[in-house]
Design an enzyme around this catalytic site. Structure first.
Site, PDB file in Angstrom:
ATOM      1  N   HIS A  93       0.829  -1.215   0.000  1.00  0.00           N
ATOM      2  CA  HIS A  93       0.000   0.000   0.000  1.00  0.00           C
ATOM      3  C   HIS A  93       0.858   1.257   0.000  1.00  0.00           C
ATOM      4  O   HIS A  93       1.955   1.279   0.572  1.00  0.00           O
ATOM      5  CB  HIS A  93      -1.013  -0.006   1.149  1.00  0.00           C
ATOM      6  CG  HIS A  93      -0.454  -0.012   2.537  1.00  0.00           C
ATOM      7  ND1 HIS A  93      -0.106   1.142   3.208  1.00  0.00           N
ATOM      8  CD2 HIS A  93      -0.214  -1.029   3.403  1.00  0.00           C
ATOM      9  CE1 HIS A  93       0.322   0.837   4.423  1.00  0.00           C
ATOM     10  NE2 HIS A  93       0.275  -0.477   4.573  1.00  0.00           N
ATOM     11  N   ASP A  95      -0.294   4.421   0.962  1.00  0.00           N
ATOM     12  CA  ASP A  95      -0.589   5.416   2.004  1.00  0.00           C
ATOM     13  C   ASP A  95       0.182   5.121   3.292  1.00  0.00           C
ATOM     14  O   ASP A  95       0.598   3.986   3.541  1.00  0.00           O
ATOM     15  CB  ASP A  95      -2.100   5.479   2.276  1.00  0.00           C
ATOM     16  CG  ASP A  95      -2.695   4.131   2.700  1.00  0.00           C
ATOM     17  OD1 ASP A  95      -2.262   3.087   2.161  1.00  0.00           O
ATOM     18  OD2 ASP A  95      -3.574   4.110   3.569  1.00  0.00           O
ATOM     19  N   ASP A 126       6.203   0.498   6.990  1.00  0.00           N
ATOM     20  CA  ASP A 126       4.773   0.303   6.689  1.00  0.00           C
ATOM     21  C   ASP A 126       4.321   1.330   5.660  1.00  0.00           C
ATOM     22  O   ASP A 126       3.936   2.419   6.020  1.00  0.00           O
ATOM     23  CB  ASP A 126       3.989   0.426   7.995  1.00  0.00           C
ATOM     24  CG  ASP A 126       2.496   0.211   7.813  1.00  0.00           C
ATOM     25  OD1 ASP A 126       2.100  -0.307   6.755  1.00  0.00           O
ATOM     26  OD2 ASP A 126       1.731   0.573   8.715  1.00  0.00           O
ATOM     27  N   GLU A 160      -4.990   1.726   2.634  1.00  0.00           N
ATOM     28  CA  GLU A 160      -4.903   0.590   3.565  1.00  0.00           C
ATOM     29  C   GLU A 160      -5.081   1.047   5.009  1.00  0.00           C
ATOM     30  O   GLU A 160      -5.646   0.337   5.822  1.00  0.00           O
ATOM     31  CB  GLU A 160      -3.556  -0.130   3.408  1.00  0.00           C
ATOM     32  CG  GLU A 160      -3.508  -1.494   4.101  1.00  0.00           C
ATOM     33  CD  GLU A 160      -3.142  -1.426   5.576  1.00  0.00           C
ATOM     34  OE1 GLU A 160      -3.470  -2.364   6.320  1.00  0.00           O
ATOM     35  OE2 GLU A 160      -2.541  -0.419   6.001  1.00  0.00           O
ATOM     36  N   GLU A 161      -4.591   2.252   5.306  1.00  0.00           N
ATOM     37  CA  GLU A 161      -4.569   2.685   6.707  1.00  0.00           C
ATOM     38  C   GLU A 161      -5.935   3.134   7.220  1.00  0.00           C
ATOM     39  O   GLU A 161      -6.121   3.297   8.418  1.00  0.00           O
ATOM     40  CB  GLU A 161      -3.538   3.815   6.889  1.00  0.00           C
ATOM     41  CG  GLU A 161      -2.096   3.408   6.571  1.00  0.00           C
ATOM     42  CD  GLU A 161      -1.527   2.395   7.554  1.00  0.00           C
ATOM     43  OE1 GLU A 161      -2.237   1.999   8.497  1.00  0.00           O
ATOM     44  OE2 GLU A 161      -0.364   1.989   7.359  1.00  0.00           O
ATOM     45  N   ASP A 189       3.273  -6.920   4.501  1.00  0.00           N
ATOM     46  CA  ASP A 189       2.863  -5.755   5.301  1.00  0.00           C
ATOM     47  C   ASP A 189       2.938  -6.011   6.805  1.00  0.00           C
ATOM     48  O   ASP A 189       2.460  -5.212   7.594  1.00  0.00           O
ATOM     49  CB  ASP A 189       1.446  -5.333   4.901  1.00  0.00           C
ATOM     50  CG  ASP A 189       1.085  -3.950   5.436  1.00  0.00           C
ATOM     51  OD1 ASP A 189       2.010  -3.173   5.747  1.00  0.00           O
ATOM     52  OD2 ASP A 189      -0.112  -3.649   5.552  1.00  0.00           O
ATOM     53  N   HIS A 383       3.876   2.712  12.460  1.00  0.00           N
ATOM     54  CA  HIS A 383       3.110   3.804  13.087  1.00  0.00           C
ATOM     55  C   HIS A 383       3.836   4.467  14.263  1.00  0.00           C
ATOM     56  O   HIS A 383       3.297   5.375  14.869  1.00  0.00           O
ATOM     57  CB  HIS A 383       1.717   3.345  13.562  1.00  0.00           C
ATOM     58  CG  HIS A 383       0.876   2.758  12.457  1.00  0.00           C
ATOM     59  ND1 HIS A 383      -0.487   2.622  12.556  1.00  0.00           N
ATOM     60  CD2 HIS A 383       1.185   2.287  11.231  1.00  0.00           C
ATOM     61  CE1 HIS A 383      -0.957   2.076  11.438  1.00  0.00           C
ATOM     62  NE2 HIS A 383       0.045   1.857  10.630  1.00  0.00           N
TER      63      HIS A 383
HETATM   64 ZN   LIG Z   1       0.638  -1.374   6.396  1.00  0.00          ZN
END
Ligand SMILES: [Zn+2]
Length: 418
Positions: A93, A95, A126, A160-161, A189, A383
């Site tokens: 992903h 984003d 990520d 995705e987020e 991921d 994150h």
């Molecule tokens: Zn991810």
């Protein structure tokens, strides 16, 4: 041909840094996270791929009026194989989540830091790790003029987020023809630094907001009101019943049982001498695939019914989020068998299929009947401030992917000899 690809991948360190630098510097947050979507990042990626001589991508834009370009970009890049009817898809992903508290970052989150083998910046793990890894594999195939046994398909998705509605969910709904039941799906991921976690299943997820309504009054005269906090506390202490009602255990998961936890608690009254007339708390349930979330919800309501009778309160429920567990990807499915062997060959470790607590992007694919594995070699620090990844992880994970792509299925042993 595999060997040519593997030895080219040894020299892709600079490509990893170059692409990570571009991706980190190009913000891509969904509107739910206060961003303008992934368009700029998709363009940066397209230009990069074009410069490296890779085939043109195909775009599948999901309309979204909240972002300035009016859509959320999804892209595929295909390197054709000998058998063009089957594709090994690697989905990443574009984003990222926001940087969060800036004071917790030692450096600018949107400027790549390279320290030896380590890379730092928002998104490096990520999901740039997965994205970059798939790109260097495509580049190595292209530069070695290798035609793999089946197609290699890179899938770059949006959203995705914040729930996938404009990403893989959109693709499966509007472009289902892209994917064949016989295709192989890898989602790099999530994973562990030792490369051993091959995620093949996830629990169902249910988040419930519980509002207990009593009657507010002065704390010196409790009988004039109904204490909502007391009723909420009773509710919470009775929640152990759920574990008894849904006791099954599956060793694929850690923990092997379903879990039912009271979590967030909203503030009620501001002062100590008031009996709260309203109390709000939340429940987080992670439920093994064999149970239905509807049945869990019924059991939660049954606890509430007892509490209502005992405390003369009323209770409202709101489902904040629910995602039903997808079918477990079988240990015997070709993607699992190929990947396990590739990890053994590349990293020399014995990987293990695992289930996790719920909520990965693979669930959509599994719901669509497409066996999917989530795997990568990562620090597993998505994150967080000062998010980091490792260049060697990328180079070696790309080699694992190459091995999956070139697997001669007739020669693979499904399970390691023990
Ligand atoms: Zn991810």
């Amino acid at each position: 041909m595999l060997n040519a690809v593997l030895s080219l991948l040894d020299h892709e360190r600079e490509t990893v840094i170059e692409l990570q630098r571009l991706l980190v510097a190009t913000l891509a947050m969904g509107p739910d996270n206060g961003g303008d979507g992934e368009r700029k990042k998709a363009d940066v990626l397209k230009t990069f791929l074009h410069k490296k001589g890779l085939p043109e991508v195909t775009e599948y834009n999901a309309p979204d009026p909240r972002v300035s370009c009016g859509h959320r970009p999804n892209m595929t890049l295909i390197i054709p194989g000998v058998d063009t009817s089957r594709t090994f898809w690697i989905m990443a992903h574009m984003d990222v989540v926001p940087a969060g508290d800036a004071s917790l970052w030692q450096t600018n989150p949107f400027e790549l830091v390279v320290e030896g083998d380590e890379l730092r910046g928002r998104g490096v793990e990520d999901n740039h790790h997965g994205l970059v890894t798939s790109v260097i594999l495509a580049k190595a195939l292209h530069e070695s003029n290798s035609v793999p046994p089946i197609n290699l398909g890179l899938l770059f998705v949006a959203d995705e987020e914040t729930g996938n509605a404009f990403g893989i969910t959109y693709l499966l709904k509007h472009h289902a023809e892209l994917f064949k039941p016989n295709d192989l799906f890898l989602v790099p991921d999530s994973g562990e630094p030792d490369s051993m976690q091959v995620e093949t299943a996830e629990k169902g997820l249910l988040w419930v907001k519980v509002t207990v309504n009593g009657k507010q009054c002065h704390a010196s005269r409790p009988h004039d009101g109904v204490n909502a906090l007391r009723a909420a506390a009773t509710f919470i202490t009775k929640m152990g019943k759920l574990e008894q009602q849904f006791p099954a255990s599956n060793p694929l998961f850690a923990p092997p049982q379903s879990t039912f936890e009271p979590t967030k608690k909203e503030a009620n009254v501001q002062n100590i001498n008031t009996i709260p007339g309203r109390d709000v708390f939340y429940i987080d349930c992670r439920v093994l695939p064999l149970y239905k979330l509807d049945d869990v919800m019924k059991a939660i309501r049954a606890i509430g019914d007892d509490v209502m009778k005992a405390h003369a309160v009323s209770i409202d429920y709101e489902i904040v989020q629910e995602s039903h567990a997808a079918p477990i990807t079988s240990e015997d499915s070709p993607i699992v068998v190929r990947l396990m062997q590739a990890i053994r060959d590349e990293y020399g470790v014995e990987p293990a299929p695992k289930g996790i607590g719920g909520g990965t992007v693979a669930a959509d694919l599994r719901h669509a009947g497409l066996p999917t594995v989530v795997w990568s070699t990562v620090y597993e620090n998505p994150h967080v401030p000062n998010e980091r990844t490792n260049i060697t992880f990328s180079l070696r994970d790309a080699k694992v992917m190459a091995r999956v792509l070139f697997t001669d299925e007739s020669r693979v042993i499904p399970h390691a000899a023990t």
